[in-house]
Design a protein around this motif. Structure first.
Motif, PDB file in Angstrom:
ATOM      1  N   ALA A  18     -11.922   1.504   0.106  1.00 31.54           N
ATOM      2  CA  ALA A  18     -10.728   2.038   0.790  1.00 31.54           C
ATOM      3  C   ALA A  18      -9.889   2.895  -0.159  1.00 31.54           C
ATOM      4  O   ALA A  18      -9.421   3.978   0.221  1.00 31.54           O
ATOM      5  CB  ALA A  18      -9.886   0.901   1.356  1.00 31.54           C
ATOM      6  N   GLN A  60     -11.797   6.205  -0.913  1.00 35.02           N
ATOM      7  CA  GLN A  60     -11.696   7.135   0.226  1.00 35.02           C
ATOM      8  C   GLN A  60     -10.296   7.736   0.320  1.00 35.02           C
ATOM      9  O   GLN A  60     -10.143   8.929   0.535  1.00 35.02           O
ATOM     10  CB  GLN A  60     -12.016   6.409   1.537  1.00 35.02           C
ATOM     11  N   TYR A  61      -9.287   6.919   0.156  1.00 34.72           N
ATOM     12  CA  TYR A  61      -7.901   7.382   0.250  1.00 34.72           C
ATOM     13  C   TYR A  61      -7.632   8.464  -0.799  1.00 34.72           C
ATOM     14  O   TYR A  61      -7.094   9.523  -0.488  1.00 34.72           O
ATOM     15  CB  TYR A  61      -6.958   6.194   0.068  1.00 34.72           C
ATOM     16  N   ILE A 100      -2.485   1.057  -2.621  1.00 34.42           N
ATOM     17  CA  ILE A 100      -2.288   2.364  -1.991  1.00 34.42           C
ATOM     18  C   ILE A 100      -1.074   3.063  -2.594  1.00 34.42           C
ATOM     19  O   ILE A 100      -1.110   4.262  -2.859  1.00 34.42           O
ATOM     20  CB  ILE A 100      -2.178   2.231  -0.461  1.00 34.42           C
ATOM     21  N   LYS A 130     -13.747  11.196   8.072  1.00 34.06           N
ATOM     22  CA  LYS A 130     -14.116  10.054   7.255  1.00 34.06           C
ATOM     23  C   LYS A 130     -15.520  10.265   6.739  1.00 34.06           C
ATOM     24  O   LYS A 130     -16.400  10.676   7.482  1.00 34.06           O
ATOM     25  CB  LYS A 130     -14.067   8.776   8.083  1.00 34.06           C
ATOM     26  N   LEU A 137      -3.269   8.754   7.201  1.00 35.23           N
ATOM     27  CA  LEU A 137      -3.344   7.295   7.281  1.00 35.23           C
ATOM     28  C   LEU A 137      -3.575   6.806   8.705  1.00 35.23           C
ATOM     29  O   LEU A 137      -4.306   5.845   8.923  1.00 35.23           O
ATOM     30  CB  LEU A 137      -2.086   6.663   6.685  1.00 35.23           C
ATOM     31  N   GLU A 154      -7.677   7.040   8.232  1.00 35.65           N
ATOM     32  CA  GLU A 154      -7.800   5.661   7.764  1.00 35.65           C
ATOM     33  C   GLU A 154      -7.657   4.660   8.901  1.00 35.65           C
ATOM     34  O   GLU A 154      -7.939   3.481   8.733  1.00 35.65           O
ATOM     35  CB  GLU A 154      -6.753   5.376   6.682  1.00 35.65           C
ATOM     36  N   LEU A 197      -5.088   3.285  10.317  1.00 34.54           N
ATOM     37  CA  LEU A 197      -4.142   2.200  10.093  1.00 34.54           C
ATOM     38  C   LEU A 197      -3.153   2.134  11.252  1.00 34.54           C
ATOM     39  O   LEU A 197      -2.891   3.138  11.909  1.00 34.54           O
ATOM     40  CB  LEU A 197      -3.382   2.418   8.782  1.00 34.54           C
TER      41      LEU A 197
END
Length: 158
Positions: free
Chosen positions: A11, A14-15, A51, A75, A115, A119, A121
């Motif tokens: 994670a 990737q971020y 993060i 992604k 995000l 992601e 989220l």
């Protein structure tokens, strides 16, 4: 501590990759993120802290270099199945359009869109990670997507 690394490595990688779009520097940022994390005394939510550390590292780097590039909104999926060449070309063109459009919107909109949309989220998670209210996250998402649609629409008309 190794389990924290194993749980969150992908994670965080990737971020950082989405923020920098430069695979050559991602490993250094990931390593520095975990080093700083391990030196932190107060850990309430490890993913939130990771993060924040990663975000600050990337922002500091870009502030120093005065480079603000932004990410393709896709992604990275490491599946074994290879897409057809036509699919790759179409995706590449779409990603380039999105990349150009994202570069034209405000930084706070970009980050929330990344995000939320990439992601995946929740509003609550994004608010917590970025230290914003949930209302701000919802507003930034809506406003950012509206601006993004307008930019992409204008460029399609040309």
């Amino acid at each position: 501590m190794l389990d924290i690394y194993e749980r969150h490595y992908e994670a965080i990688y990737q971020y950082i990759l989405f923020l920098t779009t430069n695979p050559a520097i991602v490993d250094d940022f990931v390593q520095e993120t975990f080093i700083r994390f391990y030196h932190t005394k107060q850990i309430q939510n490890e993913k939130v802290l990771l993060i924040r550390i990663a975000r600050n590292l990337v922002y500091d780097h870009f502030r120093r270099k005065r480079l603000l590039k932004w990410l393709p909104l896709a992604k990275i999926d490491y599946k074994d199945e290879a897409p057809l060449p036509e699919e790759l070309l179409l995706r590449s063109q779409e990603v380039q359009e999105l990349y150009k459009a994202l570069a034209k919107i405000k930084m706070n909109y970009r980050e929330v869109i990344v995000l939320r949309s990439i992601e995946e989220l929740s509003v609550k998670e994004v608010a917590h990670y970025l230290e914003l209210s949930e209302v701000q996250v919802k507003n930034y998402t809506a406003q950012g997507l509206k601006v993004l649609r307008n930019i992409i629409g204008r460029e399609a008309d040309v």
